[in-house]
Design a protein around this motif. Structure first.
Motif, mmCIF file in Angstrom:
data_model
loop_
_atom_site.group_PDB
_atom_site.id
_atom_site.type_symbol
_atom_site.label_atom_id
_atom_site.label_comp_id
_atom_site.label_asym_id
_atom_site.label_seq_id
_atom_site.Cartn_x
_atom_site.Cartn_y
_atom_site.Cartn_z
ATOM 1 N N LEU A 128 0.823 -1.297 0.013
ATOM 2 C CA LEU A 128 -0.010 0.012 0.129
ATOM 3 C C LEU A 128 1.024 1.122 0.008
ATOM 4 O O LEU A 128 0.273 2.312 -0.124
ATOM 5 C CB LEU A 128 -0.801 -0.004 1.142
ATOM 6 N N GLN A 129 2.012 1.297 0.143
ATOM 7 C CA GLN A 129 3.086 2.468 0.320
ATOM 8 C C GLN A 129 4.278 2.207 -0.088
ATOM 9 O O GLN A 129 4.729 0.870 0.185
ATOM 10 C CB GLN A 129 2.908 3.221 1.559
ATOM 11 N N SER A 130 5.036 2.980 -0.323
ATOM 12 C CA SER A 130 6.573 2.910 -0.674
ATOM 13 C C SER A 130 7.043 4.360 -0.594
ATOM 14 O O SER A 130 6.561 5.138 -0.424
ATOM 15 C CB SER A 130 6.796 2.521 -2.038
ATOM 16 N N GLY A 131 8.364 4.275 0.083
ATOM 17 C CA GLY A 131 9.135 5.584 0.178
ATOM 18 C C GLY A 131 10.434 5.313 1.254
ATOM 19 O O GLY A 131 10.701 4.074 1.649
ATOM 20 N N PHE A 132 11.039 6.379 1.567
ATOM 21 C CA PHE A 132 12.219 6.512 2.068
ATOM 22 C C PHE A 132 11.725 6.353 3.919
ATOM 23 O O PHE A 132 10.941 6.833 4.342
ATOM 24 C CB PHE A 132 13.128 7.542 2.001
ATOM 25 N N VAL A 133 12.558 5.624 4.523
ATOM 26 C CA VAL A 133 12.432 5.175 5.744
ATOM 27 C C VAL A 133 13.855 5.561 6.470
ATOM 28 O O VAL A 133 14.941 5.293 6.149
ATOM 29 C CB VAL A 133 11.866 3.723 6.093
ATOM 30 N N PHE A 134 13.669 6.262 7.620
ATOM 31 C CA PHE A 134 14.852 6.730 8.299
ATOM 32 C C PHE A 134 14.808 5.913 9.850
ATOM 33 O O PHE A 134 13.903 5.953 10.384
ATOM 34 C CB PHE A 134 14.847 8.179 8.543
ATOM 35 N N LYS A 135 15.924 5.356 10.067
ATOM 36 C CA LYS A 135 16.017 4.638 11.596
ATOM 37 C C LYS A 135 17.187 5.592 12.075
ATOM 38 O O LYS A 135 18.289 5.565 11.940
ATOM 39 C CB LYS A 135 16.511 3.214 11.218
ATOM 40 N N ASN A 136 16.726 6.153 12.954
ATOM 41 C CA ASN A 136 17.290 7.294 13.519
ATOM 42 C C ASN A 136 17.712 6.908 15.412
ATOM 43 O O ASN A 136 16.626 6.883 15.985
ATOM 44 C CB ASN A 136 16.569 8.713 13.640
ATOM 45 N N PRO A 137 18.757 6.543 15.755
ATOM 46 C CA PRO A 137 19.024 6.286 17.147
ATOM 47 C C PRO A 137 18.690 7.408 18.005
ATOM 48 O O PRO A 137 18.864 7.036 19.326
ATOM 49 C CB PRO A 137 20.604 5.879 17.050
ATOM 50 N N ASN A 138 18.655 8.526 17.363
ATOM 51 C CA ASN A 138 18.404 9.764 18.411
ATOM 52 C C ASN A 138 17.160 9.974 18.684
ATOM 53 O O ASN A 138 16.693 10.781 19.523
ATOM 54 C CB ASN A 138 19.038 10.962 17.779
ATOM 55 N N GLU A 139 16.436 9.365 17.897
ATOM 56 C CA GLU A 139 14.718 9.404 18.413
ATOM 57 C C GLU A 139 14.184 9.038 19.579
ATOM 58 O O GLU A 139 14.533 8.044 19.989
ATOM 59 C CB GLU A 139 13.927 8.814 17.268
ATOM 60 N N LYS A 140 13.606 9.955 20.318
ATOM 61 C CA LYS A 140 12.926 9.489 21.534
ATOM 62 C C LYS A 140 11.410 9.120 21.302
ATOM 63 O O LYS A 140 10.978 8.353 22.186
ATOM 64 C CB LYS A 140 12.909 10.852 22.577
ATOM 65 N N GLY A 141 11.090 9.403 20.366
ATOM 66 C CA GLY A 141 9.432 9.191 19.932
ATOM 67 C C GLY A 141 9.271 9.579 18.662
ATOM 68 O O GLY A 141 9.806 10.446 18.107
ATOM 69 N N ARG A 142 7.969 9.020 18.309
ATOM 70 C CA ARG A 142 7.378 9.376 16.879
ATOM 71 C C ARG A 142 5.786 9.641 17.156
ATOM 72 O O ARG A 142 5.227 8.869 18.026
ATOM 73 C CB ARG A 142 7.402 8.217 15.863
ATOM 74 N N CYS A 143 5.405 10.266 16.263
ATOM 75 C CA CYS A 143 3.721 10.595 16.161
ATOM 76 C C CYS A 143 3.134 9.195 16.014
ATOM 77 O O CYS A 143 3.635 8.482 15.265
ATOM 78 C CB CYS A 143 3.417 11.636 15.568
ATOM 79 N N GLY A 144 1.787 9.128 16.172
ATOM 80 C CA GLY A 144 1.167 7.904 15.696
ATOM 81 C C GLY A 144 0.835 7.685 14.206
ATOM 82 O O GLY A 144 1.051 6.492 13.810
#
Length: 104
Positions: free
Chosen positions: A81-97
């Motif tokens: 259903l989707q395609s795109g760039f994905v970022f795996k960031n070790p600095n992230e503390k959280g993401r929105c839903g």
């Protein structure tokens, strides 16, 4: 940058129809968590851009984004259903839903 992401970037750059130095990665204030990744064609290197070459692709990192994306892996995924760039960031503390934004 993974090889899959580099393949997709090379395809986008060649389809653009005009010469580019590479792509520029940055961040902007957006969404419910605060920050969002940006990608754009780079026609030239900015004076303070960090330049990284990976799998034959030149990435320019906006100087305002460097501290937020240090150590981040950029991948490209294709799903039903989707395609795109994905970022795996070790600095992230959280993401929105919805996955549109993150905070550090």
């Amino acid at each position: 940058m993974t090889e899959r992401a580099a393949e997709r970037v090379r395809a986008l750059l060649s389809a653009r129809g005009k010469p580019s130095v590479g792509i520029r990665i940055g961040i902007r204030t957006k969404g419910c968590s605060g920050l969002s990744y940006t990608l754009e064609y780079a026609d030239e290197k900015g004076p303070l851009d960090e330049m990284v070459e990976e799998h034959g692709v030149t990435l320019l990192i906006d100087p305002k984004a460097t501290m937020f994306i240090l150590g981040t892996e950029m991948d490209y995924v294709e799903e039903k259903l989707q395609s795109g760039f994905v970022f795996k960031n070790p600095n992230e503390k959280g993401r929105c839903g919805c996955g549109e934004s993150f905070h550090v």
